[in-house]
Design a protein around this motif. Sequence first.
Motif, PDB file in Angstrom:
ATOM      1  N   PRO A 129       0.824  -1.216   0.000  1.00 51.67           N
ATOM      2  CA  PRO A 129       0.000   0.000   0.000  1.00 51.67           C
ATOM      3  C   PRO A 129       0.856   1.264   0.000  1.00 51.67           C
ATOM      4  O   PRO A 129       1.940   1.317   0.592  1.00 51.67           O
ATOM      5  CB  PRO A 129      -0.788  -0.121   1.304  1.00 51.67           C
ATOM      6  CG  PRO A 129       0.066  -0.969   2.189  1.00 51.67           C
ATOM      7  CD  PRO A 129       0.725  -1.957   1.269  1.00 51.67           C
ATOM      8  N   SER A 130       0.351   2.284  -0.683  1.00 51.63           N
ATOM      9  CA  SER A 130       1.000   3.592  -0.648  1.00 51.63           C
ATOM     10  C   SER A 130       0.441   4.441   0.486  1.00 51.63           C
ATOM     11  O   SER A 130       1.117   5.339   0.998  1.00 51.63           O
ATOM     12  CB  SER A 130       0.799   4.315  -1.985  1.00 51.63           C
ATOM     13  OG  SER A 130      -0.591   4.442  -2.282  1.00 51.63           O
ATOM     14  N   LEU A 131      -0.795   4.160   0.875  1.00 45.70           N
ATOM     15  CA  LEU A 131      -1.460   4.903   1.945  1.00 45.70           C
ATOM     16  C   LEU A 131      -2.227   3.933   2.823  1.00 45.70           C
ATOM     17  O   LEU A 131      -2.903   3.028   2.316  1.00 45.70           O
ATOM     18  CB  LEU A 131      -2.421   5.939   1.351  1.00 45.70           C
ATOM     19  CG  LEU A 131      -3.254   6.762   2.335  1.00 45.70           C
ATOM     20  CD1 LEU A 131      -2.368   7.640   3.205  1.00 45.70           C
ATOM     21  CD2 LEU A 131      -4.283   7.625   1.595  1.00 45.70           C
ATOM     22  N   ILE A 132      -2.109   4.120   4.125  1.00 45.37           N
ATOM     23  CA  ILE A 132      -2.827   3.284   5.091  1.00 45.37           C
ATOM     24  C   ILE A 132      -3.699   4.188   5.952  1.00 45.37           C
ATOM     25  O   ILE A 132      -3.225   5.201   6.483  1.00 45.37           O
ATOM     26  CB  ILE A 132      -1.853   2.496   5.991  1.00 45.37           C
ATOM     27  CG1 ILE A 132      -0.990   1.557   5.135  1.00 45.37           C
ATOM     28  CG2 ILE A 132      -2.613   1.711   7.057  1.00 45.37           C
ATOM     29  CD1 ILE A 132       0.134   0.886   5.900  1.00 45.37           C
ATOM     30  N   VAL A 133      -4.967   3.827   6.054  1.00 47.30           N
ATOM     31  CA  VAL A 133      -5.916   4.594   6.862  1.00 47.30           C
ATOM     32  C   VAL A 133      -6.351   3.723   8.040  1.00 47.30           C
ATOM     33  O   VAL A 133      -6.956   2.668   7.849  1.00 47.30           O
ATOM     34  CB  VAL A 133      -7.153   5.011   6.047  1.00 47.30           C
ATOM     35  CG1 VAL A 133      -8.100   5.846   6.913  1.00 47.30           C
ATOM     36  CG2 VAL A 133      -6.744   5.785   4.802  1.00 47.30           C
ATOM     37  N   VAL A 134      -6.042   4.163   9.240  1.00 47.45           N
ATOM     38  CA  VAL A 134      -6.418   3.423  10.440  1.00 47.45           C
ATOM     39  C   VAL A 134      -7.748   3.969  10.940  1.00 47.45           C
ATOM     40  O   VAL A 134      -7.846   5.132  11.330  1.00 47.45           O
ATOM     41  CB  VAL A 134      -5.339   3.548  11.528  1.00 47.45           C
ATOM     42  CG1 VAL A 134      -5.781   2.826  12.798  1.00 47.45           C
ATOM     43  CG2 VAL A 134      -4.015   2.971  11.024  1.00 47.45           C
ATOM     44  N   ALA A 135      -8.771   3.117  10.912  1.00 43.42           N
ATOM     45  CA  ALA A 135     -10.127   3.523  11.297  1.00 43.42           C
ATOM     46  C   ALA A 135     -10.661   2.584  12.375  1.00 43.42           C
ATOM     47  O   ALA A 135     -11.766   2.060  12.285  1.00 43.42           O
ATOM     48  CB  ALA A 135     -11.046   3.519  10.074  1.00 43.42           C
ATOM     49  N   THR A 136      -9.848   2.386  13.400  1.00 49.52           N
ATOM     50  CA  THR A 136     -10.202   1.490  14.503  1.00 49.52           C
ATOM     51  C   THR A 136     -10.750   2.291  15.674  1.00 49.52           C
ATOM     52  O   THR A 136     -10.671   3.521  15.685  1.00 49.52           O
ATOM     53  CB  THR A 136      -8.964   0.707  14.953  1.00 49.52           C
ATOM     54  OG1 THR A 136      -7.959   1.637  15.385  1.00 49.52           O
ATOM     55  CG2 THR A 136      -8.410  -0.149  13.825  1.00 49.52           C
ATOM     56  N   PRO A 137     -11.290   1.624  16.696  1.00 50.63           N
ATOM     57  CA  PRO A 137     -11.739   2.359  17.888  1.00 50.63           C
ATOM     58  C   PRO A 137     -10.592   3.148  18.516  1.00 50.63           C
ATOM     59  O   PRO A 137      -9.420   2.760  18.407  1.00 50.63           O
ATOM     60  CB  PRO A 137     -12.227   1.235  18.817  1.00 50.63           C
ATOM     61  CG  PRO A 137     -12.642   0.145  17.886  1.00 50.63           C
ATOM     62  CD  PRO A 137     -11.665   0.200  16.755  1.00 50.63           C
ATOM     63  N   PRO A 138     -10.891   4.255  19.187  1.00 48.32           N
ATOM     64  CA  PRO A 138      -9.847   5.142  19.715  1.00 48.32           C
ATOM     65  C   PRO A 138      -8.868   4.475  20.671  1.00 48.32           C
ATOM     66  O   PRO A 138      -7.691   4.850  20.709  1.00 48.32           O
ATOM     67  CB  PRO A 138     -10.650   6.229  20.442  1.00 48.32           C
ATOM     68  CG  PRO A 138     -11.981   6.238  19.773  1.00 48.32           C
ATOM     69  CD  PRO A 138     -12.249   4.817  19.385  1.00 48.32           C
ATOM     70  N   ASP A 139      -9.319   3.482  21.447  1.00 45.04           N
ATOM     71  CA  ASP A 139      -8.433   2.926  22.469  1.00 45.04           C
ATOM     72  C   ASP A 139      -7.326   2.040  21.905  1.00 45.04           C
ATOM     73  O   ASP A 139      -6.413   1.651  22.637  1.00 45.04           O
ATOM     74  CB  ASP A 139      -9.238   2.154  23.517  1.00 45.04           C
ATOM     75  CG  ASP A 139     -10.030   0.994  22.952  1.00 45.04           C
ATOM     76  OD1 ASP A 139     -10.174   0.913  21.711  1.00 45.04           O
ATOM     77  OD2 ASP A 139     -10.515   0.155  23.744  1.00 45.04           O
ATOM     78  N   VAL A 140      -7.371   1.716  20.606  1.00 46.36           N
ATOM     79  CA  VAL A 140      -6.304   0.904  20.013  1.00 46.36           C
ATOM     80  C   VAL A 140      -5.595   1.631  18.876  1.00 46.36           C
ATOM     81  O   VAL A 140      -4.776   1.040  18.177  1.00 46.36           O
ATOM     82  CB  VAL A 140      -6.847  -0.454  19.513  1.00 46.36           C
ATOM     83  CG1 VAL A 140      -7.355  -1.287  20.678  1.00 46.36           C
ATOM     84  CG2 VAL A 140      -7.928  -0.262  18.457  1.00 46.36           C
TER      85      VAL A 140
END
Length: 377
Positions: free
Chosen positions: A74-85
Motif C-alpha cells: 500500500p502507498s497509503l494506510i488509513v487506520v479507522a479502529t476504535p480510539p483505544d487501540v
Amino acid sequence: MTEPNGTSARAAGPLATRTSGTVRVVGSGLLGASIGHALTARGVDVVLVDASPAQLRLAIDYGAGRAERPDDQPSLIVVATPPDVIADVVQRELEAFPDAVVTDVASVKLEPLRTLRERGVDLTHYIGSHPMAGRERGGAISARADIFIGRPWVVCRDAETSAHDLSLVEGLALDLGATLIEMTPEEHDESVALMSHVPQLVASLLAGRFVEAPDGSLRLAGQGVRDTTRIAASAPELWVQILGANAAPVVAVLDQLAADLTDVAEALRDPDVPGARRAVADTIRRGNEGVERLPGKHGQNRRFDTFVVMVDDTSGQLGRLFGELGDLDVNVEDLRLEHSPGAPFGLAEISVVPDAFRRAVDGLQQRGWRIASTTHD
C-alpha cells in the motif's frame, strides 16, 4: 443509478482521483467502510483489514474493498479502529509497511500521538487526521460513500511531514469531497471538545430526562427537542473511549457550561428579583450570537429567512413543492421536515435568501399552499 450504500453504480465508470496505488484501510466499521466505498467507486484498489472476521466479510460483501494479500504494497494506510487501540495499530502499520504513509481518522489526536512518541516510534510517515463525519448508527452496514462530502477533514501535520506525504492524505480527503482544515493536535482536541464531544453529552443528558417522563409530555415533542437530542442515539461504547481520551478539554467546557446553568437556574428561582429577567435574556441573546457565528451553507456566516409550509402526507407532495419553488426561481438554502403527531400532514421549514422570501411565500400561497408561519426581518 445508486447502490444502497450510497456509491455510484460501477457502470458509471471510475471518477477522476488524486489517490492512486493501493490504499489499506484498517477497520471496516462506519468510517473505514465508507472510505472504502468512496475510493472503490473511483477505481482505487482498496484493501480492508479488520479484527472481526464477520465485520470484514460484511464490508467486502457490500463492496467497500477486498481482502488483503501477502504481496500487497500500500502507498497509503488509513487506520479507522476504535480510539483505544489507535496507537497500537498505527505503530504496527508503520513497522509493517515502512514505505507507506499512515493516517488515522480517530476523533482524538493528542493522546495517540503522545503514546507513540513515548514509545519512540518513527513517526516520519505518520499524519494524524480526522473527518468530522458520521452517523448515529455504526458498522459496515451503515457505511455510505457520501458521508464526507462537504464535511471538514482536519489534518495535523508537523515539521517532519514531507510535501509528498501530506499530499497523499490531503488528496484522500479531497477525493472524498471533504473540506481541508489544518490544525495542531492540541487545537483539534480543544475544538472537538466544544463542537462535538460536549454536545454529545448535553444531548444525552437531556434525552435521559425523557426516560421517566409521562407519556403525555412525550407527545408534545416537536422538532426543537428532536434536533437537540438527535445525537443521543449514539453508541455508548464508542463514546466512553472518545470522552476518556479527550477528558481534559471536555471537562474544561463542561465546567464553564455548569457555571452558566447555575447562573440561569438561580435567576429563575425568583424571576422578580432585580436583574433576574435580564440574566435570562442575556443567556438567550448570547445563544443568538453564538449561532450566528456558525458557518452556514458553503461555509458562509449568512442568515436566511424561513417559512413553514403545511404538506399533505401523500406521495409526491414534496416533489410538487420543490417543483413549484423552482418555477418561482427560488433556491432552497435549507430544509427541515417535521411530522405533525396525529395529523395527516407534515411541516416543511424552508430557508431562502431574504430577496427570495416574498416571492416564495406569495407565489406558494397563490398556488394553494398553506403557510403555517414565517420568520422574516
